[in-house]
Design an enzyme around this catalytic site. Structure first.
Site, short mmCIF file in Angstrom:
data_model
loop_
_atom_site.label_atom_id
_atom_site.label_comp_id
_atom_site.label_asym_id
_atom_site.label_seq_id
_atom_site.Cartn_x
_atom_site.Cartn_y
_atom_site.Cartn_z
N TRP A 101 0.83 -1.22 0.00
CA TRP A 101 0.00 0.00 0.00
C TRP A 101 0.85 1.26 0.00
CZ3 TRP A 101 -4.06 -1.49 -2.04
CH2 TRP A 101 -4.73 -2.65 -1.64
N ASP A 171 -1.65 6.50 6.37
CA ASP A 171 -2.75 5.63 5.94
C ASP A 171 -3.02 4.67 7.10
OD1 ASP A 171 -4.37 3.62 4.92
OD2 ASP A 171 -3.12 3.18 3.18
N LYS A 195 -12.12 -1.97 6.54
CA LYS A 195 -11.27 -2.88 7.28
C LYS A 195 -11.78 -2.99 8.72
CE LYS A 195 -8.81 -3.22 3.64
NZ LYS A 195 -7.65 -2.49 3.20
C1 LIG Z 1 -7.12 -2.05 1.95
C2 LIG Z 1 -6.11 -1.00 2.07
C3 LIG Z 1 -5.96 0.00 1.09
C4 LIG Z 1 -6.80 0.03 -0.16
O1 LIG Z 1 -8.09 0.41 0.15
P1 LIG Z 1 -9.20 0.70 -0.99
O2 LIG Z 1 -10.34 1.21 -0.18
O3 LIG Z 1 -9.48 -0.59 -1.67
O4 LIG Z 1 -8.66 1.73 -1.91
C5 LIG Z 1 -5.01 0.96 1.28
N1 LIG Z 1 -4.24 0.98 2.38
C6 LIG Z 1 -4.35 0.04 3.35
C7 LIG Z 1 -3.47 0.10 4.54
C8 LIG Z 1 -5.28 -0.98 3.21
O5 LIG Z 1 -5.39 -1.91 4.17
#
Ligand SMILES: *Cc1c(COP(=O)(O)O)cnc(C)c1O
Length: 362
Positions: A101, A171, A195
């Site tokens: 990511w 993030d 998540k």
């Molecule tokens: C799942 C995830 C993403 C991607 O998320 P989307 O909503 O599919 O764009 C980005 N960063 C992390 C840490 C993730 O777990």
């Protein structure tokens, strides 16, 4: 109907209580004669839903008044572009690569400016968090970027990098609301909700007010400008109303559980149960450095593909589902977010013990 223990990394398990409440309100939300899905996002009822959701999130995370909370679409992926577009004034930023990511975010930022990699754990397939206490961060970098909990590899920054005075952008998709955080240490925190919070559909960004301006990269799409959403209380266009409604319910559920201190305690207890077993097992092993272990995503392997496939299949038959590891890593991964009860992890560990007894390591 039997509910399973769902170890999916996302979309992931939701608290059963929240689902039951939503089910009860499906046909007639609070006497409105309609479901939340069917009502105007500009009406009184939804206005209250979104305002309460924001207020509850602010309370849970202790978000200071000089930070805005934005509900946006496009997932974490769209923020990979929004971050450089809104923050790159000098056209330069520092990225720490701790997994897929962070890599994707860096690659996207590199389309708009100089996305300098200042640290990386790619040398050991992202199985650790690099030392970030004294990084060579360019003076004129507009921000330092991290992915705080690495969903795929199962590592977590337990100590934030020394940004040397630069703005920290994080993030937090897979550790959102898993424990208390000090928001003031960040310029921007953001994460997709699917998540650890709610159904897929929104990303929540918590952004220091002074970073939300009209001074964005030329031709930044209106929808990618944070100010568009800040000026319109996240109602510039039609938001995923139902997702926001469920997230709001999860915030209330978290408050009822005792808030983020209580969640941290519960999450640590769950993770310890699984890690302690992994450390004692002769068949299974964890894949990352102990000091950097995530308490949300726990990857583990046997080292024999056929046996791993058999494990995943037999686990599923016991109601322990979505344990297959990410396609880029293989093995297994148990995501044990807020909604996973202790009993779910205990059932997994119990099954692992029985599987190990049936397949003793050579
Ligand atoms: C799942 C995830 C993403 C991607 O998320 P989307 O909503 O599919 O764009 C980005 N960063 C992390 C840490 C993730 O777990």
């Amino acid at each position: 109907m039997a509910r399973v223990y769902n170890f999916s990394a996302g979309p992931a398990m939701l608290p059963e209580e929240v689902l039951r409440e939503a089910a009860a309100e499906m046909l007639d939300y609070h006497g409105s004669g309609m479901s939340v899905m069917e009502m105007s996002h500009r009406g009184k009822i939804f206005d209250r839903i979104i305002k309460e959701a924001e207020a509850d999130l602010r309370e849970l995370m202790n978000i200071p008044d000089n930070y805005k909370v934005l509900f946006m679409q496009g997932g974490a992926h769209l923020q990979f572009s929004a971050v450089p577009m809104n923050l790159m004034k000098n056209g330069k930023a520092a990225y720490i690569l701790t997994g897929q990511w962070a890599k994707k975010a860096q690659a996207e930022a590199a389309r708009y400016g100089d996305a300098v990699v200042v640290a990386s754990s790619a040398d050991k397939t992202f199985s650790y968090i690099p030392d970030c206490s004294d990084l060579d961060i360019p003076e004129d970098a507009d921000y330092v970027y991290i992915c705080e909990n690495n969903t795929i590899y199962g590592t977590k920054f337990w100590e934030l990098p020394n940004t040397k005075g630069h703005i920290l952008v994080s993030d937090i998709s897979s550790c959102f609301l898993s424990e208390p955080v000090d928001v003031t240490k960040y310029g921007v925190l953001y994460g997709g909700v699917q998540k650890n919070i709610g159904p897929a559909g929104i990303v929540i960004a918590i952004i220091r007010e002074d970073l939300i301006t009209d001074d964005v990269m030329e031709k930044t799409p209106t929808m990618l400008k944070w100010k568009t959403h800040a000026d319109n209380d996240s109602l510039y266009n039609t938001p995923p109303t139902y997702t926001i409604y469920i997230c709001g319910k999860v915030f209330k559920w978290l408050k009822k559980q005792g808030g983020l201190e209580a969640m941290k305690e519960r999450n640590e207890k769950k993770a310890k149960l699984l890690y302690d077993y992994l450390d004692s097992s002769k068949l299974f092993r964890g894949t990352v450095e102990k000091k950097d272990r995530s308490i949300m995503n726990v990857p583990f392997v046997i080292g024999d593909k056929d046996l791993e496939a058999q494990f995943v299949k037999e686990a599923e038959a016991e109601g322990l589902v979505s344990l297959k590891g990410h396609r880029s890593v293989g093995g297994m991964r148990a995501s044990i977010y807020n909604a996973m009860p202790y009993e779910g992890v205990a059932a997994l560990v119990d099954f692992m013990k029985r599987f190990e007894a049936a397949h003793p390591a050579q």
